[in-house]
Design an enzyme around this catalytic site. Structure first.
Site, PDB file in Angstrom:
ATOM      1  N   ASP A  17      11.580   4.823  -0.355  1.00  0.00           N
ATOM      2  CA  ASP A  17      10.902   3.606  -0.718  1.00  0.00           C
ATOM      3  C   ASP A  17       9.780   3.613  -1.003  1.00  0.00           C
ATOM      4  O   ASP A  17       9.097   2.864  -1.940  1.00  0.00           O
ATOM      5  CB  ASP A  17      11.419   2.223   0.041  1.00  0.00           C
ATOM      6  N   HIS A  36       8.333   2.798  -4.767  1.00  0.00           N
ATOM      7  CA  HIS A  36       7.304   1.806  -4.768  1.00  0.00           C
ATOM      8  C   HIS A  36       6.110   2.377  -5.587  1.00  0.00           C
ATOM      9  O   HIS A  36       5.705   1.635  -6.682  1.00  0.00           O
ATOM     10  CB  HIS A  36       6.673   1.538  -3.528  1.00  0.00           C
ATOM     11  N   GLU A  37       5.655   3.364  -5.334  1.00  0.00           N
ATOM     12  CA  GLU A  37       4.518   3.743  -6.249  1.00  0.00           C
ATOM     13  C   GLU A  37       4.500   3.981  -7.704  1.00  0.00           C
ATOM     14  O   GLU A  37       4.028   3.786  -8.467  1.00  0.00           O
ATOM     15  CB  GLU A  37       3.818   4.972  -5.356  1.00  0.00           C
ATOM     16  N   HIS A  81       5.016   1.112  -9.589  1.00  0.00           N
ATOM     17  CA  HIS A  81       3.736   0.639 -10.185  1.00  0.00           C
ATOM     18  C   HIS A  81       3.408   1.068 -11.491  1.00  0.00           C
ATOM     19  O   HIS A  81       2.861   0.437 -12.549  1.00  0.00           O
ATOM     20  CB  HIS A  81       2.590   0.913  -9.224  1.00  0.00           C
ATOM     21  N   GLU A 134       3.017  -6.123  -6.366  1.00  0.00           N
ATOM     22  CA  GLU A 134       3.672  -5.590  -5.226  1.00  0.00           C
ATOM     23  C   GLU A 134       5.149  -6.163  -4.990  1.00  0.00           C
ATOM     24  O   GLU A 134       5.787  -5.015  -4.628  1.00  0.00           O
ATOM     25  CB  GLU A 134       2.838  -6.016  -4.144  1.00  0.00           C
ATOM     26  N   ASP A 140      19.249  -3.286   8.117  1.00  0.00           N
ATOM     27  CA  ASP A 140      17.835  -2.548   7.830  1.00  0.00           C
ATOM     28  C   ASP A 140      17.368  -2.533   6.367  1.00  0.00           C
ATOM     29  O   ASP A 140      16.507  -2.137   5.887  1.00  0.00           O
ATOM     30  CB  ASP A 140      17.700  -1.198   8.699  1.00  0.00           C
ATOM     31  N   GLU A 176      10.267   2.184   6.703  1.00  0.00           N
ATOM     32  CA  GLU A 176      10.911   2.247   8.083  1.00  0.00           C
ATOM     33  C   GLU A 176      11.135   3.648   8.626  1.00  0.00           C
ATOM     34  O   GLU A 176      11.263   3.809   9.681  1.00  0.00           O
ATOM     35  CB  GLU A 176      12.286   1.417   7.895  1.00  0.00           C
ATOM     36  N   THR A 201       6.641   8.602  13.381  1.00  0.00           N
ATOM     37  CA  THR A 201       7.246   9.759  14.045  1.00  0.00           C
ATOM     38  C   THR A 201       8.092   9.376  15.388  1.00  0.00           C
ATOM     39  O   THR A 201       8.896  10.142  15.937  1.00  0.00           O
ATOM     40  CB  THR A 201       6.004  10.727  14.555  1.00  0.00           C
ATOM     41  N   HIS A 246      -0.522  -7.928  -1.042  1.00  0.00           N
ATOM     42  CA  HIS A 246       0.503  -7.558   0.043  1.00  0.00           C
ATOM     43  C   HIS A 246       0.780  -8.871   0.977  1.00  0.00           C
ATOM     44  O   HIS A 246       2.145  -9.026   1.161  1.00  0.00           O
ATOM     45  CB  HIS A 246      -0.004  -6.322   0.865  1.00  0.00           C
TER      46      HIS A 246
END
Length: 963
Positions: free
Chosen positions: A454, A458-459, A462, A482, A505, A511, A515, A550
């Protein structure tokens, strides 16, 4: 109504991390489109009734939505009008507008005033032509009008139009009075001030004092469509943020007549975790080795393992030397040659600074070059496998669902840079810079930022937005930018990974980046967070999350996601994409976005029940006409719709002075004087001369301000009791922070020769002027306050051993002597000072762990009896950014570092007793940014508040409590 741009040149927050965990909010829409645009930092916006509603008939079944402050309708749907003009789609579109002049009121429909901005062809013979408005040959920001058509058997029919064409523009001349050189200097100064972080800091060992190295590049002269139009020079300022090492690209608009920075916002489009970024300039070229493959080069099938352990196919190619490179040429039609499609290329940017990759290519960067087609663990851990594989999935999604050929619709090259860092440390973010995707290396709690599909979606979205609606990345239009990137990024993620919308989810973004933390703890945003305008909208300036891009995004994206859950993925995606590609224009806000999606659904044949779902989704998130009126406050409003923010407010002796534009923001700023009690009406005290009169302040007896004009910057003064304004000083470079007491005025001036700031003082009675620090290259001063001829200020200067140290001094204008305040020897930074009858207050940062918190200290005028008013850590500590004080109380603006954006990270005002006893209390429980607090008498404090979606001057006479 159109979304109004908010400007923010010197507002109290350095540009920072652009992330929000389930937040929402900014930049109210405005009927006057750019009412605050011309504010050097207009917090929020104005809403005024639509003017010149179009009453000309369209056709018997068509619907016409009038424009705001323009005679041209903002939306026309359900047309079925044949086009008689021949030629290109753009020629046909202009011919339609010319033939229907009584409807559109566009006087000149030639290519001179309506330049072609692009034509998009979609399934079913649909064509959308975007036309860019120009006025006397000068481009109008956000002036874009769309004509939708269908083409069948060579004949075109217009089905609708939409957008912003500004009919009220009237400029006698489009020739700038200030030079490019002056505009660049002012723009660099504005960015330097905004990114200053509120503290004067000692330079790191080996660094020279002075402002950060920023470069300004002049773009085209541009008209801001406010009132009758404001002529500006558009300057792009790039460099590295001195506070955190993140890349900077600020889009700054300098008034072409006065040289005042009327608008500024960051051009980068980040995913939003930690760090800041900037957008790219046009025309950035790829490295020299980025060449199209020749016919004898091969597409090689490889494989790799994603971060999640999934083994996937990876398309590579082998060059003429037999070397493998991470380039995918496989995206082509059935009948195309292997190289007819786009080039999807993934570059190895590991260890390169993010600032070196924003809008430019890091020197020597090359494609990832695996030794074998089976990519090993290195390519997993670097994020190369995920970035390359996911880029292909994004391309497939847009091609398969909408017939779109890549990000630009023309199968242009698709570049990804993977593994950038920030000052050698993990860069936990990703951004689109106008040419390519850039992914941070990650580290600690975060994986490399290409590790979640995602984020990649997302990028890359844009990029799609930029080549369609090109929503301005600030305020509401930026929040929609956004929101659309989140919506499609998540849609692509679910499709590529086989995840159902029913998964609890499914609405989470980012998400998979952590780590150790689980999905819900890791996610940076949640499209199912239920954010609404009434409960979650947060008013904030452009320096705070670019006006809330955002913060506000999940209000709009949440509505879209609800619609997707109820309508199904395919139908909802078609509605949203059609709205983006054929209805939205650069300055649209939430209300326009709602109208665009509804109109797109109607065009695509939505049933009555389906249309009800679309409307219900927006209703549930509070996106309805007039939603701004539902936002309440606990403060007394002294002046509403000030339309500015960065120029601040001053108060003392029961009087306040503030710069204000008219309600629609079309007039330059004037200085107004009023009573802090709220009684009576404010009075205009500056000349209505077309200049920008800013940084107003008063001691209750005299009002001072800076007059920005084409001839220079002049310090003006006028008695509160009446009389003529007079010029008391003048300077050629930027000024900020005017203070006045009795005969003395002090302010901070930028020294362009050395790139430092110095506090300058003026005796209005005798004409004496000087600098508190001598103005030497290695002396820096600023953040001044004044009382009884004594000036307190923060300073940076070398000690006896040549080491640069920060401190606080008091300069006595009568004796020219200096008294040093007892700041810690190891202080890292000194913030705003305040001087009262009882002593000197200042902000002091000694925290080597860089927690973001700072202490507030106080000492007597002679430096005796030091007191910690609020500590740097522990109970009662604050993220002290600036302060103001009366003899009875200290009011502190606390601005937490925005590792995520939410209401709690907005600037909030606290008040505490001068001795610190009892601890700080919230001055107001308002939701939204509380900027430029200024103390009057007793506990009364005034500030500029953005809670309602407007920039209002408000006050409270005592703290609200704990909230």
């Amino acid at each position: 109504m159109r979304a109004q741009l908010l400007s923010s040149v010197n507002t109290p927050r350095a540009t920072g991390i652009e992330t929000v965990r389930g937040g929402a909010a900014i930049a109210a829409r405005v009927a006057s489109l750019l009412a605050a645009v011309l504010a050097a930092a207009g917090l929020l916006v104005t809403a005024i009734p639509a003017a010149h509603a179009d009453t000309a008939p369209a056709s018997s079944a068509s619907e016409v939505t009038p424009g705001t402050e323009t005679e041209t309708p903002s939306l026309v749907t359900d047309l079925h009008e044949a086009v008689t003009a021949t030629g290109s789609a753009a020629d046909a579109a202009r011919g339609h507008l010319k033939a229907k002049k009584s409807r559109y009121h566009i006087a000149d429909t030639s290519a001179k005033d309506l330049a072609t901005a692009g034509t998009t062809a979609e399934k079913g013979g649909k064509e959308t032509v975007r036309l860019q408005q120009k006025y006397k040959g000068v481009e109008v920001l956000g002036g874009q009008y769309l004509v939708r058509m269908t083409k069948k058997d060579g004949k075109r029919t217009v089905t609708g139009t939409s957008g912003n064409y500004f009919t009220e523009l009237k400029l006698d001349s489009v020739a700038p009075k200030i030079s490019e050189e002056t505009a660049i200097e002012r723009a660099v100064g504005a960015v330097t001030t905004q990114l200053g972080g509120g503290l004067l800091r000692a330079p790191a060992k080996g660094e020279k004092p002075g402002r950060a190295e920023f470069t300004g590049t002049a773009g085209a002269v541009t008209i801001l469509p406010q009132g009758t139009g404001v002529l500006t020079r558009h300057i792009t300022v790039t460099g590295t943020n001195p506070a955190d090492g993140s890349p900077v690209q600020q889009e700054v608009y300098i008034d072409a007549h006065s040289g005042f920075p009327v608008m500024q916002y960051s051009g980068i489009k980040t995913f939003g975790a930690t760090g800041t970024g900037t957008g790219a300039t046009e025309g950035v070229e790829a490295p020299a080795d980025a060449t199209t493959a020749a016919a004898d080069q091969l597409v090689v099938k490889g494989s790799g393992v994603r971060y999640n352990g999934q083994k996937v196919d990876i398309n590579l190619y082998k060059d003429t030397k037999g070397l493998l490179q991470m380039i995918d040429y496989s995206k082509r039609g059935v009948d195309d040659s292997p190289y007819a499609g786009p080039m999807i290329a993934t570059y190895d940017a590991r260890g390169r600074e993010a600032s070196s990759a924003s809008g430019v290519w890091p020197t020597g960067v090359k494609y990832f070059q695996p030794a074998t087609p089976d990519l090993g663990e290195e390519y997993t851990n670097s994020g190369a496998v995920d970035a390359h594989w996911a880029a292909g999935k994004v391309y497939d999604y847009y091609k398969n669902h909408f017939g779109r050929k890549g990000l630009d619709g023309q199968d242009g090259y698709i570049y990804s840079l993977v593994g950038v860092v920030q000052r050698g440390q993990p860069y936990n973010n990703a951004f689109w810079d106008g040419q390519k995707m850039v992914y941070g290396q990650g580290g600690g709690d975060y994986r490399t930022f290409s590790a979640d599909t995602d984020v990649v979606g997302h990028e890359m979205t844009h990029g799609v937005v930029e080549h369609t609606a090109n929503l301005v990345y600030a305020g509401q239009s930026g929040a929609m930018n956004e929101a659309l990137a989140d919506y499609f990024g998540n849609a692509i993620d679910l499709e590529a990974n086989g995840q159902s919308m029913d998964d609890p989810d499914a609405g989470l973004l980012g998400e998979d980046l952590c780590t150790t933390a689980g999905p819900r703890e890791c996610a940076l945003r949640d499209l199912n967070d239920g954010a609404t305008t009434s409960k979650n909208f947060i008013g904030v300036t452009y320096s705070g999350d670019n006006g809330g891009v955002h913060l506000n995004s999940t209000i709009f994206s949440g509505a879209l996601w609800d619609m997707r859950q109820d309508l199904g993925a395919e139908l909802a995606d078609q509605y949203v994409y059609r709205a983006l590609s054929a209805y939205m224009t650069p300055l649209d806000g939430f209300t326009e976005g709602r109208a665009a999606v509804i109109a797109a659904a109607q065009e695509l044949g939505a049933t009555k029940a389906q249309l009800a779902i679309v409307k219900r989704s927006f209703d549930a998130h509070g996106i309805v006409p007039g939603w701004e009126k539902a936002l309440g406050v606990d403060t007394d409003t002294l002046v509403s719709k000030v339309n500015i923010a960065s120029t601040g407010v001053g108060a003392a002796g029961g009087k306040y002075a503030v710069s204000r534009s008219n309600e629609d923001g079309s007039e330059p700023y004037s200085v107004w004087l009023g009573n802090t009690s709220g009684k009576g009406q404010p009075q205009l005290v500056s000349a209505n001369n077309g200049d920008y009169n800013v940084y107003a302040n008063t001691d209750g007896k005299t009002v001072v301000w800076a007059d920005y004009s084409s001839q220079g910057i002049f310090i003006m003064a006028r008695p509160v009791g009446g009389g003529l304004a007079k010029r008391v000083d003048g300077i050629g470079s930027d000024v900020t922070g005017l203070v006045v007491d009795g005969d003395w005025v002090a302010y901070t001036a930028l020294n362009p020769q050395y790139g430092v700031t110095n506090v300058r003082y003026v005796n209005m009675k005798t004409g004496e002027t000087g600098l508190v620090d001598g103005g030497r290259p290695y002396n820096i001063s600023g953040l001044a306050s004044i009382k009884d001829g004594k000036i307190a200020y923060a300073k940076v200067a070398p000690d006896a051993n040549g080491n640069m140290k920060v401190g606080v001094e008091v300069f006595d204008t009568a004796t020219h002597t200096k008294t040093t305040m007892p700041a810690a020897d190891d202080a890292m930074g000194i913030g705003q000072t305040a001087i009262t009858d009882d002593g000197v207050f200042w902000i002091e940062d000694n925290d080597l762990t860089d927690s973001g918190k700072a202490a507030v200290r106080r000492a007597g005028l002679d430096g005796s009896n030091p007191v910690t008013v609020t500590p740097e850590a522990g109970e009662g500590s604050l993220y002290a950014y600036t302060l103001t004080a009366s003899d009875d109380a200290v009011s502190i603006t606390s601005t937490p570092p925005a590792t995520w954006w939410a209401n709690d990270t907005m600037a909030k005002l606290y008040q505490v007793a001068p001795d610190g006893k009892g601890g700080p209390q919230r001055m107001s429980c308002n939701r939204g940014e509380q900027a430029f607090g200024t103390a009057d008498e007793g506990q009364r404090v005034l500030w500029l508040d953005g809670t309602t979606g407007y920039t209002n001057l408000v006050k409270r006479d005592r703290p609200a409590g704990r909230c």
